[in-house]
Design a protein around this motif. Structure first.
Motif, PDB file in Angstrom:
ATOM      1  N   ALA A  45       0.837  -1.203   0.000  1.00  0.00           N
ATOM      2  CA  ALA A  45       0.000   0.000   0.000  1.00  0.00           C
ATOM      3  C   ALA A  45       0.869   1.249   0.000  1.00  0.00           C
ATOM      4  CB  ALA A  45      -0.932   0.016   1.201  1.00  0.00           C
ATOM      5  N   HIS A  46       0.467   2.222  -0.807  1.00  0.00           N
ATOM      6  CA  HIS A  46       1.068   3.556  -0.835  1.00  0.00           C
ATOM      7  C   HIS A  46      -0.079   4.519  -0.601  1.00  0.00           C
ATOM      8  CE1 HIS A  46       5.026   2.430  -2.507  1.00  0.00           C
ATOM      9  NE2 HIS A  46       4.341   1.450  -3.051  1.00  0.00           N
ATOM     10  N   GLY A  47      -0.107   5.124   0.569  1.00  0.00           N
ATOM     11  CA  GLY A  47      -1.177   6.055   0.902  1.00  0.00           C
ATOM     12  C   GLY A  47      -1.428   6.040   2.397  1.00  0.00           C
ATOM     13  N   ASN A  48      -2.217   6.985   2.849  1.00  0.00           N
ATOM     14  CA  ASN A  48      -2.533   7.103   4.265  1.00  0.00           C
ATOM     15  C   ASN A  48      -3.727   6.228   4.616  1.00  0.00           C
ATOM     16  OD1 ASN A  48      -0.470   9.000   4.432  1.00  0.00           O
ATOM     17  ND2 ASN A  48      -1.856  10.687   4.002  1.00  0.00           N
ATOM     18  N   LEU A  49      -3.614   5.510   5.739  1.00  0.00           N
ATOM     19  CA  LEU A  49      -4.677   4.635   6.200  1.00  0.00           C
ATOM     20  C   LEU A  49      -5.236   5.168   7.506  1.00  0.00           C
ATOM     21  CD1 LEU A  49      -2.975   1.137   5.655  1.00  0.00           C
ATOM     22  CD2 LEU A  49      -4.249   2.526   4.003  1.00  0.00           C
ATOM     23  N   GLU A  50      -6.558   5.351   7.554  1.00  0.00           N
ATOM     24  CA  GLU A  50      -7.211   5.828   8.768  1.00  0.00           C
ATOM     25  C   GLU A  50      -8.376   4.907   9.082  1.00  0.00           C
ATOM     26  OE1 GLU A  50      -9.362   9.754  10.702  1.00  0.00           O
ATOM     27  OE2 GLU A  50      -8.274   9.944   8.818  1.00  0.00           O
ATOM     28  N   ALA A  51      -8.446   4.442  10.344  1.00  0.00           N
ATOM     29  CA  ALA A  51      -9.520   3.538  10.758  1.00  0.00           C
ATOM     30  C   ALA A  51     -10.134   4.037  12.053  1.00  0.00           C
ATOM     31  CB  ALA A  51      -8.982   2.123  10.940  1.00  0.00           C
ATOM     32  N   THR A  52     -11.431   3.799  12.204  1.00  0.00           N
ATOM     33  CA  THR A  52     -12.112   4.189  13.437  1.00  0.00           C
ATOM     34  C   THR A  52     -11.991   3.109  14.502  1.00  0.00           C
ATOM     35  OG1 THR A  52     -14.201   3.332  12.554  1.00  0.00           O
ATOM     36  CG2 THR A  52     -13.769   5.691  12.277  1.00  0.00           C
ATOM     37  N   SER A  53     -11.574   1.891  14.119  1.00  0.00           N
ATOM     38  CA  SER A  53     -11.415   0.797  15.063  1.00  0.00           C
ATOM     39  C   SER A  53      -9.954   0.371  15.170  1.00  0.00           C
ATOM     40  CB  SER A  53     -12.285  -0.387  14.647  1.00  0.00           C
ATOM     41  OG  SER A  53     -12.090  -1.477  15.522  1.00  0.00           O
ATOM     42  N   LYS A  54      -9.423  -0.294  14.110  1.00  0.00           N
ATOM     43  CA  LYS A  54      -8.027  -0.721  14.173  1.00  0.00           C
ATOM     44  C   LYS A  54      -7.440  -0.954  12.789  1.00  0.00           C
ATOM     45  CE  LYS A  54      -8.713  -5.685  14.689  1.00  0.00           C
ATOM     46  NZ  LYS A  54      -8.394  -6.851  15.480  1.00  0.00           N
ATOM     47  N   ILE A  55      -6.107  -0.929  12.758  1.00  0.00           N
ATOM     48  CA  ILE A  55      -5.342  -1.225  11.546  1.00  0.00           C
ATOM     49  C   ILE A  55      -4.370  -2.342  11.894  1.00  0.00           C
ATOM     50  CG2 ILE A  55      -3.682  -0.374   9.855  1.00  0.00           C
ATOM     51  CD1 ILE A  55      -4.827   2.452  10.342  1.00  0.00           C
ATOM     52  N   THR A  56      -4.327  -3.369  11.046  1.00  0.00           N
ATOM     53  CA  THR A  56      -3.393  -4.474  11.232  1.00  0.00           C
ATOM     54  C   THR A  56      -2.511  -4.573  10.000  1.00  0.00           C
ATOM     55  OG1 THR A  56      -5.056  -5.659  12.534  1.00  0.00           O
ATOM     56  CG2 THR A  56      -3.188  -6.939  11.713  1.00  0.00           C
ATOM     57  N   ILE A  57      -1.195  -4.537  10.218  1.00  0.00           N
ATOM     58  CA  ILE A  57      -0.218  -4.693   9.141  1.00  0.00           C
ATOM     59  C   ILE A  57       0.450  -6.051   9.360  1.00  0.00           C
ATOM     60  CG2 ILE A  57       1.748  -3.686   7.931  1.00  0.00           C
ATOM     61  CD1 ILE A  57      -0.664  -1.788   8.087  1.00  0.00           C
TER      62      ILE A  57
END
Length: 160
Positions: A98-110
Motif C-alpha cells: 500500500a502507498h497512501g494514508n490509512l485511517e480507521a475508526t477501530s483498528k489497523i493491522t499490518i
C-alpha cells in the motif's frame, strides 16, 4: 471481477485465528466467530482508478488507485493486492502493498510481509514483525472526553 459474498460460513484455522476460503478460493479473515458480512471482492486481474465509496466490506486481490471511503466497513488487502490510495474505513488489514494514508475508526493491522508507505491513524494499530512501514503513526484516543495528556478536560467552576 466484482462479486458479492453474503454470509458465507468459514472454516476455523487454529494457527491464525478465524479464517477460511470461500467456494471461489478467496481467503477471508474475520475477527470473532461467525459468518462474513457482505464483502465485495476485487479480483487479481482488476485495476480500479478513481474514488470508491462503499457501504460494505471490500477484499482487494487486484489493484486500487485513488481514494477509498468506507467508514463503517472493513478493508482487506490480500498478499497479491496493491493499494495506491488514501483510505478511511472502520477496520483495515494489510497483507500486500500500500502507498497512501490509512485511517480507521477501530483498528489497523499490518501483517508480516506487508509493505506500507504512508501514515497510519487509528485507536488500535498492530504491526507484525517482518512488516515494512514508512510513515507517521498516530494512535488516536477513542474517548473524545480525554485530552492529549490523557486527562479529562478541566471542569469550569460554577458561578455562584
Amino acid at each position: 471481477m466484482w462479486t458479492n459474498r453474503a454470509s458465507e460460513p468459514l472454516a476455523a484455522d487454529s494457527s491464525q485465528g478465524n479464517s477460511g476460503r470461500s467456494s471461489s478460493g478467496v481467503e477471508h479473515r474475520v475477527e470473532g466467530a461467525g459468518p462474513v458480512a457482505n464483502v465485495a471482492v476485487i479480483g487479481k486481474g482488476i485495476v480500479i482508478r478513481g474514488d470508491v465509496t462503499s457501504k460494505e466490506g471490500l477484499h482487494i486481490d487486484g489493484e486500487v488507485e485513488g481514494t477509498l471511503q468506507m467508514s463503517d466497513c472493513r478493508l482487506t488487502i490480500s498478499r497479491q493486492g496493491k493499494l495506491g490510495a488514501n483510505v478511511t474505513a472502520r477496520e483495515i488489514e494489510l497483507m500486500g502493498v500500500a502507498h497512501g494514508n490509512l485511517e480507521a475508526t477501530s483498528k489497523i493491522t499490518i501483517r508480516k510481509g506487508a509493505r506500507l508507505i504512508g501514515d497510519l491513524r487509528a485507536p488500535g494499530i498492530l504491526i507484525e514483525e517482518g512488516a515494512y512501514v514508512k510513515g507517521k503513526i498516530e494512535i488516536i484516543n477513542s474517548d473524545p472526553a480525554q485530552d492529549v495528556a490523557g486527562q479529562p478536560p478541566a471542569r469550569k467552576a460554577a458561578a455562584g
